[in-house]
Write an enzyme that holds these catalytic residues in place. Structure first.
Site, mmCIF file in Angstrom:
data_model
loop_
_atom_site.group_PDB
_atom_site.id
_atom_site.type_symbol
_atom_site.label_atom_id
_atom_site.label_comp_id
_atom_site.label_asym_id
_atom_site.label_seq_id
_atom_site.Cartn_x
_atom_site.Cartn_y
_atom_site.Cartn_z
ATOM 1 N N ASN A 119 41.808 14.305 3.519
ATOM 2 C CA ASN A 119 42.734 14.289 4.646
ATOM 3 C C ASN A 119 43.292 12.866 4.869
ATOM 4 O O ASN A 119 43.177 12.026 3.992
ATOM 5 C CB ASN A 119 42.101 14.877 5.908
ATOM 6 C CG ASN A 119 43.108 15.700 6.709
ATOM 7 O OD1 ASN A 119 44.192 15.225 6.999
ATOM 8 N ND2 ASN A 119 42.744 16.921 7.047
ATOM 9 N N ARG A 120 43.821 12.583 6.045
ATOM 10 C CA ARG A 120 44.638 11.381 6.212
ATOM 11 C C ARG A 120 43.911 10.222 6.885
ATOM 12 O O ARG A 120 43.082 10.427 7.780
ATOM 13 C CB ARG A 120 45.890 11.732 7.017
ATOM 14 C CG ARG A 120 46.814 12.628 6.223
ATOM 15 C CD ARG A 120 48.038 13.057 6.974
ATOM 16 N NE ARG A 120 48.948 13.751 6.058
ATOM 17 C CZ ARG A 120 48.779 15.020 5.674
ATOM 18 N NH1 ARG A 120 47.789 15.746 6.142
ATOM 19 N NH2 ARG A 120 49.605 15.560 4.796
ATOM 20 N N HIS A 145 43.834 12.160 1.062
ATOM 21 C CA HIS A 145 42.871 12.656 0.075
ATOM 22 C C HIS A 145 42.367 11.591 -0.904
ATOM 23 O O HIS A 145 42.303 11.813 -2.115
ATOM 24 C CB HIS A 145 43.455 13.827 -0.717
ATOM 25 C CG HIS A 145 43.737 15.045 0.118
ATOM 26 N ND1 HIS A 145 42.973 15.421 1.192
ATOM 27 C CD2 HIS A 145 44.727 15.997 0.030
ATOM 28 C CE1 HIS A 145 43.455 16.543 1.720
ATOM 29 N NE2 HIS A 145 44.518 16.904 1.045
ATOM 30 N N HIS A 220 39.615 21.927 -1.936
ATOM 31 C CA HIS A 220 41.012 22.188 -1.615
ATOM 32 C C HIS A 220 41.529 23.449 -2.320
ATOM 33 O O HIS A 220 42.673 23.479 -2.799
ATOM 34 C CB HIS A 220 41.856 20.958 -1.973
ATOM 35 C CG HIS A 220 43.076 20.774 -1.133
ATOM 36 N ND1 HIS A 220 44.121 21.672 -1.123
ATOM 37 C CD2 HIS A 220 43.411 19.804 -0.253
ATOM 38 C CE1 HIS A 220 45.055 21.242 -0.294
ATOM 39 N NE2 HIS A 220 44.645 20.109 0.253
ATOM 40 N N TYR A 222 43.242 26.921 -2.896
ATOM 41 C CA TYR A 222 44.309 27.714 -2.269
ATOM 42 C C TYR A 222 43.988 29.175 -2.568
ATOM 43 O O TYR A 222 43.887 29.553 -3.737
ATOM 44 C CB TYR A 222 45.669 27.417 -2.905
ATOM 45 C CG TYR A 222 46.264 26.074 -2.599
ATOM 46 C CD1 TYR A 222 45.685 24.906 -3.064
ATOM 47 C CD2 TYR A 222 47.447 25.972 -1.875
ATOM 48 C CE1 TYR A 222 46.248 23.665 -2.803
ATOM 49 C CE2 TYR A 222 48.026 24.735 -1.616
ATOM 50 C CZ TYR A 222 47.420 23.594 -2.083
ATOM 51 O OH TYR A 222 47.983 22.365 -1.834
ATOM 52 N N ASP A 290 49.156 22.984 9.484
ATOM 53 C CA ASP A 290 48.564 21.939 8.650
ATOM 54 C C ASP A 290 47.738 21.100 9.627
ATOM 55 O O ASP A 290 48.013 19.921 9.844
ATOM 56 C CB ASP A 290 49.678 21.128 7.973
ATOM 57 C CG ASP A 290 49.152 20.261 6.837
ATOM 58 O OD1 ASP A 290 47.921 20.175 6.683
ATOM 59 O OD2 ASP A 290 49.978 19.663 6.116
ATOM 60 N N GLN A 327 40.376 22.200 8.157
ATOM 61 C CA GLN A 327 41.825 22.007 8.080
ATOM 62 C C GLN A 327 42.435 23.312 7.583
ATOM 63 O O GLN A 327 42.077 23.810 6.512
ATOM 64 C CB GLN A 327 42.160 20.866 7.108
ATOM 65 C CG GLN A 327 43.655 20.592 6.929
ATOM 66 C CD GLN A 327 44.231 19.629 7.978
ATOM 67 O OE1 GLN A 327 43.489 19.069 8.800
ATOM 68 N NE2 GLN A 327 45.543 19.442 7.964
ATOM 69 N N GLU A 354 39.875 23.959 4.546
ATOM 70 C CA GLU A 354 39.141 22.808 4.024
ATOM 71 C C GLU A 354 38.126 22.373 5.072
ATOM 72 O O GLU A 354 38.494 21.804 6.092
ATOM 73 C CB GLU A 354 40.130 21.666 3.741
ATOM 74 C CG GLU A 354 41.325 22.079 2.910
ATOM 75 C CD GLU A 354 42.519 21.140 3.102
ATOM 76 O OE1 GLU A 354 42.332 19.918 3.203
ATOM 77 O OE2 GLU A 354 43.650 21.636 3.168
HETATM 78 C C1 GLA Z 1 46.356 18.781 2.684
HETATM 79 C C2 GLA Z 1 47.273 18.273 3.699
HETATM 80 C C3 GLA Z 1 48.636 18.837 3.518
HETATM 81 C C4 GLA Z 1 49.102 18.670 2.101
HETATM 82 C C5 GLA Z 1 48.094 19.226 1.151
HETATM 83 C C6 GLA Z 1 48.419 18.933 -0.281
HETATM 84 O O1 GLA Z 1 45.762 19.939 2.978
HETATM 85 O O2 GLA Z 1 46.824 18.455 5.018
HETATM 86 O O3 GLA Z 1 49.523 18.215 4.385
HETATM 87 O O4 GLA Z 1 49.332 17.314 1.844
HETATM 88 O O5 GLA Z 1 46.844 18.669 1.375
HETATM 89 O O6 GLA Z 1 49.702 19.292 -0.624
#
Ligand code: GLA
Length: 389
Positions: A119-120, A145, A220, A222, A290, A327, A354
């Site tokens: 994450n950020r 990430h 992560h 999907y 998000d 997340q 996540e």
């Molecule tokens: C995370 C972020 C999203 C995006 C994805 C990857 O989950 O929260 O904003 O950047 O990764 O694309």
């Protein structure tokens, strides 16, 4: 097959080591060992990175014929084949057929282990014990990430397959040197995947450091429960065990507030279709969900975080975690990557849950701490289970 043979002749050389076959001792009426359950993790060469590093692929199978494939680049969950309500198998997670696909810009961290700090991190900066650290910014003004080049999703991990109590798994290990991607401390990370007979993929994370450092590992993957490559997840129904979430600014960094979900499009305390309110979220890049949800369980014990139902296939994904947050990302940035078998991953055709600490925790004193200190162990368990109803 009726056999009393010993397993020596069935031993295989796996990943440079001798694999020990698992023998389920089945003694039938005649008193001899019959139909031994020979279960072995299959290991194959998946290809080579542009740096010339060989990437192994591991295939796990359970007694229901559920198959999971993992690859050592990024300690990645690459395939998960599970039955739908009619018993038809589909691979429900995103991935690529080769290493080049995983190395391409189309790879939005598909199935990878994200870290050192998933994450950020706002402004690509943080302080620990008065010392400031600067990271590469790879997401507008922020770090996402774990950085740009040697984040944990991009490096090749060492894998060791195992069979334990009739279940198969792979223990991945990666030692990130002091200073890698700007993070302090030599960090020894372990990510262990186990496929259980309850059709669960259990992920156990563990790490230790020799200097105080932030850590936040997650997976992560999907998911599209109709099969990866199906057109949308907006028809999937979601429940989150979260009364609160962390609102974000225009660069997806939490404002610091812990806000109630009640009366907002973030209220998933009961099942809602993901598409029902997604278009109300227009304030941040990518729009749509998000966001980090603050899980009701904050005990560090394994607890239900989320459930996703796909009415078409009847598949239901349950997510359990020991972490305080999850997340929810609904593939807002997907733009039609070509994945496994030529399938296309379109906008909002996959969703990620996540399990993790909250974004930018290292700069947010009110959030649970992500600092790992020498002598302490980081631990996190996440269980994804897929059943049908
Ligand atoms: C995370 C972020 C999203 C995006 C994805 C990857 O989950 O929260 O904003 O950047 O990764 O694309």
């Amino acid at each position: 097959m009726a056999s009393t043979q010993q397993p020596q002749n069935l031993r295989r050389h796996i990943g440079g080591r001798q694999a020990r076959p698992f023998w389920g001792a089945i003694v039938c009426g005649c008193g001899v060992l019959c139909s031994p359950m020979f279960a072995e993790v299959k290991v194959a060469d998946f290809g080579t990175t542009t740096d010339g590093i060989a990437v192994k692929q591991y295939t796990l199978t359970n007694s229901h014929g559920v198959v999971v494939k993992l690859i050592a680049r990024g300690a990645t969950l690459a395939e998960w084949h599970v039955p739908d309500q009619h018993g038809n198998m589909d691979d429900v997670v995103f991935g690529f057929d080769d290493v080049a696909g995983y190395e391409s810009k189309d790879n939005g961290y598909f199935g990878a282990t994200a870290g050192r700090v998933a994450n950020r991190i706002a402004g690509g900066k943080f302080k620990i014990d008065g010392q400031e650290y600067t990271l590469a910014k790879n997401d507008g003004p922020n770090t996402l990430h774990g950085g740009l080049q040697r984040s944990l999703d991009k490096v090749v991990w060492e894998g060791q397959s195992f069979e334990k109590n009739g279940e198969q798994g792979v223990a991945f290990k990666y030692v990130s040197p002091d200073g890698e991607e700007g993070f302090p401390g030599k960090l020894t990370c372990r990510v262990t995947y186990t496929l259980t007979d309850k059709n669960e993929v259990r992920i156990d994370y563990n790490a230790a450091t020799d200097k105080a450092t932030p850590i936040n590992l997650t997976n992560h993957a999907y998911f599209n429960l109709s099969g990866a490559g199906s057109p949308t997840i907006l028809d999937h129904e979601l429940m989150l065990a979260a009364d609160h979430y962390t609102p974000i600014d225009e660069t997806l960094i939490p404002t610091g507030q812990i806000a109630p979900v009640a009366g907002t499009p973030f209220d998933f305390r009961e099942f809602h279709k993901i598409g029902a309110r997604v278009d109300q979220l227009t304030d941040q890049p990518g729009k749509g969900y998000d966001h980090n949800f603050v899980l009701n369980s904050q005990t560090g014990k394994l607890a239900l975080a989320a459930k996703v139902r796909d009415p078409k296939s009847g598949r239901v994904l349950s997510v359990y975690t020991t972490e305080p947050g999850v997340q929810l990302y609904v593939g807002n940035f997907l733009t039609g990557a070509k994945g496994k078998g030529g399938k296309t991953y379109n906008h909002r055709s996959g969703l990620c849950l996540e399990t993790q600490h909250y974004p930018d925790s290292i700069n947010q004193p009110k959030f649970p701490s992500v600092i790992l200190r020498p002598g302490k162990t980081y631990q996190h368990t996440c269980v994804y289970q897929i059943a049908t109803e």
